[in-house]
Design a protein around this motif. Structure first.
Motif, PDB file in Angstrom:
ATOM      1  N   UNK A 196       0.833  -1.199   0.000  1.00 23.99           N
ATOM      2  CA  UNK A 196       0.000   0.000   0.000  1.00 23.99           C
ATOM      3  C   UNK A 196       0.871   1.254   0.000  1.00 23.99           C
ATOM      4  N   UNK A 197       0.478   2.243  -0.819  1.00 28.34           N
ATOM      5  CA  UNK A 197       1.229   3.494  -0.891  1.00 28.34           C
ATOM      6  C   UNK A 197       1.076   4.291   0.408  1.00 28.34           C
ATOM      7  N   UNK A 198       2.092   5.138   0.663  1.00 22.79           N
ATOM      8  CA  UNK A 198       2.084   5.982   1.858  1.00 22.79           C
ATOM      9  C   UNK A 198       2.402   7.425   1.449  1.00 22.79           C
ATOM     10  N   UNK A 199       1.641   8.363   2.004  1.00 26.88           N
ATOM     11  CA  UNK A 199       1.894   9.793   1.785  1.00 26.88           C
ATOM     12  C   UNK A 199       2.157  10.434   3.142  1.00 26.88           C
ATOM     13  N   UNK A 200       3.303  11.093   3.297  1.00 31.10           N
ATOM     14  CA  UNK A 200       3.662  11.780   4.543  1.00 31.10           C
ATOM     15  C   UNK A 200       3.686  13.277   4.250  1.00 31.10           C
ATOM     16  N   UNK A 201       2.746  14.042   4.802  1.00 31.04           N
ATOM     17  CA  UNK A 201       2.658  15.476   4.489  1.00 31.04           C
ATOM     18  C   UNK A 201       3.905  16.264   4.886  1.00 31.04           C
ATOM     19  N   UNK A 248       7.304   9.640  12.811  1.00 32.55           N
ATOM     20  CA  UNK A 248       8.351   8.920  13.549  1.00 32.55           C
ATOM     21  C   UNK A 248       8.853   7.689  12.810  1.00 32.55           C
ATOM     22  N   UNK A 249       8.090   7.192  11.816  1.00 33.93           N
ATOM     23  CA  UNK A 249       8.524   6.019  11.053  1.00 33.93           C
ATOM     24  C   UNK A 249       9.547   6.371   9.981  1.00 33.93           C
ATOM     25  N   UNK A 250       9.690   7.658   9.695  1.00 35.16           N
ATOM     26  CA  UNK A 250      10.591   8.060   8.606  1.00 35.16           C
ATOM     27  C   UNK A 250      12.045   7.936   9.078  1.00 35.16           C
ATOM     28  N   UNK A 251      12.828   7.037   8.428  1.00 33.33           N
ATOM     29  CA  UNK A 251      14.177   6.699   8.901  1.00 33.33           C
ATOM     30  C   UNK A 251      15.272   7.621   8.365  1.00 33.33           C
ATOM     31  N   UNK A 252      15.061   8.256   7.213  1.00 38.27           N
ATOM     32  CA  UNK A 252      16.058   9.173   6.634  1.00 38.27           C
ATOM     33  C   UNK A 252      17.425   8.499   6.486  1.00 38.27           C
ATOM     34  N   UNK A 253      17.430   7.273   5.936  1.00 42.35           N
ATOM     35  CA  UNK A 253      18.663   6.473   5.897  1.00 42.35           C
ATOM     36  C   UNK A 253      19.643   6.892   4.806  1.00 42.35           C
ATOM     37  N   UNK A 254      19.137   7.098   3.602  1.00 43.30           N
ATOM     38  CA  UNK A 254      20.047   7.190   2.455  1.00 43.30           C
ATOM     39  C   UNK A 254      20.635   8.574   2.224  1.00 43.30           C
ATOM     40  N   UNK A 255      19.831   9.621   2.413  1.00 48.93           N
ATOM     41  CA  UNK A 255      20.248  10.927   1.918  1.00 48.93           C
ATOM     42  C   UNK A 255      20.677  11.902   3.016  1.00 48.93           C
ATOM     43  N   UNK A 287      19.041  13.818   5.103  1.00 51.90           N
ATOM     44  CA  UNK A 287      18.377  15.108   4.944  1.00 51.90           C
ATOM     45  C   UNK A 287      18.573  15.968   6.201  1.00 51.90           C
ATOM     46  N   UNK A 288      18.782  17.254   6.020  1.00 52.06           N
ATOM     47  CA  UNK A 288      18.967  18.186   7.146  1.00 52.06           C
ATOM     48  C   UNK A 288      17.632  18.423   7.843  1.00 52.06           C
ATOM     49  N   UNK A 289      17.710  19.024   9.028  1.00 47.74           N
ATOM     50  CA  UNK A 289      16.483  19.332   9.772  1.00 47.74           C
ATOM     51  C   UNK A 289      15.593  20.268   8.972  1.00 47.74           C
ATOM     52  N   UNK A 290      16.208  21.207   8.243  1.00 43.92           N
ATOM     53  CA  UNK A 290      15.427  22.135   7.431  1.00 43.92           C
ATOM     54  C   UNK A 290      14.670  21.394   6.335  1.00 43.92           C
ATOM     55  N   UNK A 291      15.342  20.404   5.703  1.00 41.60           N
ATOM     56  CA  UNK A 291      14.684  19.627   4.655  1.00 41.60           C
ATOM     57  C   UNK A 291      13.542  18.793   5.224  1.00 41.60           C
ATOM     58  N   UNK A 292      13.786  18.183   6.370  1.00 40.95           N
ATOM     59  CA  UNK A 292      12.749  17.347   6.972  1.00 40.95           C
ATOM     60  C   UNK A 292      11.494  18.162   7.302  1.00 40.95           C
ATOM     61  N   UNK A 293      11.677  19.446   7.618  1.00 40.55           N
ATOM     62  CA  UNK A 293      10.530  20.309   7.942  1.00 40.55           C
ATOM     63  C   UNK A 293       9.838  20.853   6.692  1.00 40.55           C
ATOM     64  N   UNK A 294      10.566  20.863   5.548  1.00 37.04           N
ATOM     65  CA  UNK A 294      10.023  21.526   4.357  1.00 37.04           C
ATOM     66  C   UNK A 294       9.674  20.553   3.226  1.00 37.04           C
ATOM     67  N   UNK A 295       9.781  19.249   3.476  1.00 36.97           N
ATOM     68  CA  UNK A 295       9.530  18.270   2.414  1.00 36.97           C
ATOM     69  C   UNK A 295       8.454  17.260   2.819  1.00 36.97           C
ATOM     70  N   UNK A 296       7.661  16.868   1.828  1.00 38.08           N
ATOM     71  CA  UNK A 296       6.738  15.740   1.964  1.00 38.08           C
ATOM     72  C   UNK A 296       7.383  14.502   1.360  1.00 38.08           C
ATOM     73  N   UNK A 297       6.808  13.331   1.662  1.00 36.05           N
ATOM     74  CA  UNK A 297       7.375  12.074   1.157  1.00 36.05           C
ATOM     75  C   UNK A 297       6.248  11.189   0.643  1.00 36.05           C
ATOM     76  N   UNK A 298       6.433  10.662  -0.571  1.00 35.99           N
ATOM     77  CA  UNK A 298       5.446   9.751  -1.159  1.00 35.99           C
ATOM     78  C   UNK A 298       6.175   8.468  -1.567  1.00 35.99           C
ATOM     79  N   UNK A 299       5.632   7.333  -1.193  1.00 38.14           N
ATOM     80  CA  UNK A 299       6.235   6.043  -1.539  1.00 38.14           C
ATOM     81  C   UNK A 299       5.137   5.111  -2.038  1.00 38.14           C
ATOM     82  N   UNK A 300       5.332   4.555  -3.239  1.00 41.37           N
ATOM     83  CA  UNK A 300       4.321   3.644  -3.800  1.00 41.37           C
ATOM     84  C   UNK A 300       4.994   2.316  -4.170  1.00 41.37           C
TER      85      UNK A 300
END
Length: 522
Positions: A94-99, A105-112, A114-127
């Protein structure tokens, strides 16, 4: 949304993006480059900051960060099923959309990283990317994820729906890439082949050029696996011989290697030949007959010119590969078979795909490990060794005492463009041996096509006198080679006086000494 500062309907942007993606997924394109191009298109057209694919590794059973158009800060990132957002999408299908990333809290931020500023200013979509059009969760191949600027939830859901369409479009490409990952892992588990050294050619296989040595190396790589190999190249390049080499280095080497040229039989007989038939299935079917898939059970089946198969036969071959089952013509009972398939073609299968004459799903199945065999004109280093091998074979077969090929004849061999490749060279040598009544194959023993062929290495501006002088010089050199530099013996062979030979040697500035060590039969 806007493009170039002008507002544009979201539907139009999605349509434009979709057209660009369709252009990138042509079957002939490199898999990784094609998928990477799709990620770039998504990021450019829909203003995603990142887009990446995670594909399930069949060996480790973990998701691997496989392709991304933006560099990751950590190489070899893996995601466990059920862990984090990507792992959850893989496990549930099932796809997930994170506004907002920072609020999940499930978002692991493993690969990239991302800075705190990016985490506050970006949404995430995974299908999820599912196999074919499957709706079952356990048929998930991987995921496609994007980092998007924060948008209203309605816009993010529209992006999610569009990404699900893209995931369905690229599922075949991802499935092929997953198969390549599995094949590569299998090869690595077997250890390096000969430590990177040159692979010795099998019996009766001449390999002098670098290009054909690379072909042999690929054959040795795919041989131990059960992966389907697709041999591609012009007619007469030696695809059948290479299929024999692949079978010889496989675990099935002691089992049968069964061959069928799909172009040699009428379309209505090919299915009966491949799958067999029951007595009374059609006029002339007087008894039950096993098909070649049954004959090759536990062994290897070589289908030459697979592009000639009818669409019906292609569907049955696909079923035999996928389900390991066949059905005789006129029978309702399936028969289980275990066959390793090697296919070959000289046709551009990609063109047949576009024309609807070759099934796309079968193409992906047989194109797991393609090997391209170069034309003979592209590997001229192999021409003379091949010619000498054929000379030896046919001299024995026809009980002729022919020891070598003359220098002028060798020149013709190396200058000719060989449209019929190795098969034409073989036929040429067989004809020359049959008509030769000497110990040497000379130019007049060769077919007219070789004698009259124009060559870029031939100077067509020679005058008659210059052409005669050139032929005279070649004849003299040929005789000196045979006589191992003995000018008196050369004069006897040419039936002229020693004085004339001596005069010509000086006239053409021929170094006789370099022929004194030549072997008599070379």
């Amino acid at each position: 949304m806007s493009i170039n500062g002008q507002p544009e309907k979201v539907e139009n942007i999605y349509l434009t993006t979709l057209n660009e993606i369709l252009d990138s997924i042509a079957p002939q394109n490199d898999l990784e480059l094609s998928l990477n191009s799709i990620l770039k298109i998504l990021a450019k057209d829909l203003h995603f900051q990142r887009a990446f694919l995670a594909i399930m590794d069949p060996k480790s059973e973990k998701l691997k960060l496989s392709i991304t158009h933006s560099p990751a800060k950590i190489d070899h990132v893996t995601y466990s099923p059920g862990k984090g957002v990507v792992g959850r999408v893989y496990e549930t299908g099932q796809a997930v959309v994170i506004p907002r990333m920072s609020e999940n809290t499930d978002f692991l931020n493993k690969a990239f990283g991302r800075s705190d500023e990016e985490l506050k200013s970006l949404s995430f979509i995974c299908v999820p990317i599912k196999k074919g059009n499957s709706k079952e969760d356990h048929n998930v191949l991987g995921t496609i994820s994007v980092d998007s600027p924060i948008l209203p939830m309605d816009n993010l859901l529209e992006h999610k729906q569009f990404l699900e369409v893209v995931a369905a479009l690229i599922s075949n490409q991802v499935s092929r890439l997953q198969e390549e990952m599995a094949l590569q892992a299998q090869m690595l588990s077997q250890g390096p082949l000969l430590g990177g050294q040159e692979v010795p050619p099998p019996a009766n296989f001449v390999a002098t050029s670098k290009s054909i040595k690379q072909v042999l190396r690929q054959a040795r790589q795919v041989g131990p696996s059960r992966a389907t190999a697709l041999l591609r190249g012009e007619s007469g390049t030696g695809k059948e011989l290479l299929a024999e080499a692949i079978h010889a280095c496989s675990p099935r080497r002691d089992k049968p290697l069964v061959k069928l040229n799909c172009a040699a039989l009428p379309a209505e007989l090919v299915e009966s030949e491949l799958f067999g038939h029951q007595k009374g299935a059609f006029t002339g079917a007087y008894q039950n007959k096993r098909g070649l898939f049954e004959v090759a059970n536990n062994g290897t089946l070589f289908l030459d010119e697979i592009g000639e198969l009818s669409l019906d036969a292609q569907a049955k071959v696909l079923r035999a590969i996928q389900e390991k089952e066949i059905q005789r013509v006129g029978s309702e009972h399936p028969i289980t078979v275990d066959v390793r398939l090697i296919c070959a073609t000289h046709q551009p299968l990609e063109k047949l795909l576009k024309e609807g004459r070759f099934r796309e799903d079968l193409f992906y199945r047989v194109n797991v490990f393609p090997i391209f065999i170069p034309a003979l004109r592209e590997r001229r280093e192999d021409i003379l060794p091949l010619a000498e091998q054929f000379l030896e074979i046919f001299s024995k077969e026809y009980d002729k005492n022919i020891k070598r090929i003359s220098s002028p004849a060798i020149d013709l061999f190396t200058q000719y463009h060989w449209p019929g490749n190795v098969r034409e060279l073989k036929n040429c040598l067989e004809r020359a041996v049959l008509i030769c009544e000497e110990e040497v194959i000379r130019t007049y023993h060769l077919p007219p096509t070789l004698q009259t062929a124009e060559s870029t290495a031939t100077d067509t501006s020679l005058s008659f006198g210059e052409a005669v002088a050139k032929f005279e010089q070649e004849l003299l050199v040929d005789s000196l080679k045979k006589a191992r530099g003995n000018m008196l013996q050369a004069a006897r062979d040419l039936r002229v006086s020693y004085r004339i030979v001596n005069y010509k040697v000086k006239k053409y500035n021929i170094d006789v000494k370099k022929y004194t060590g030549a072997k008599k039969n070379k």
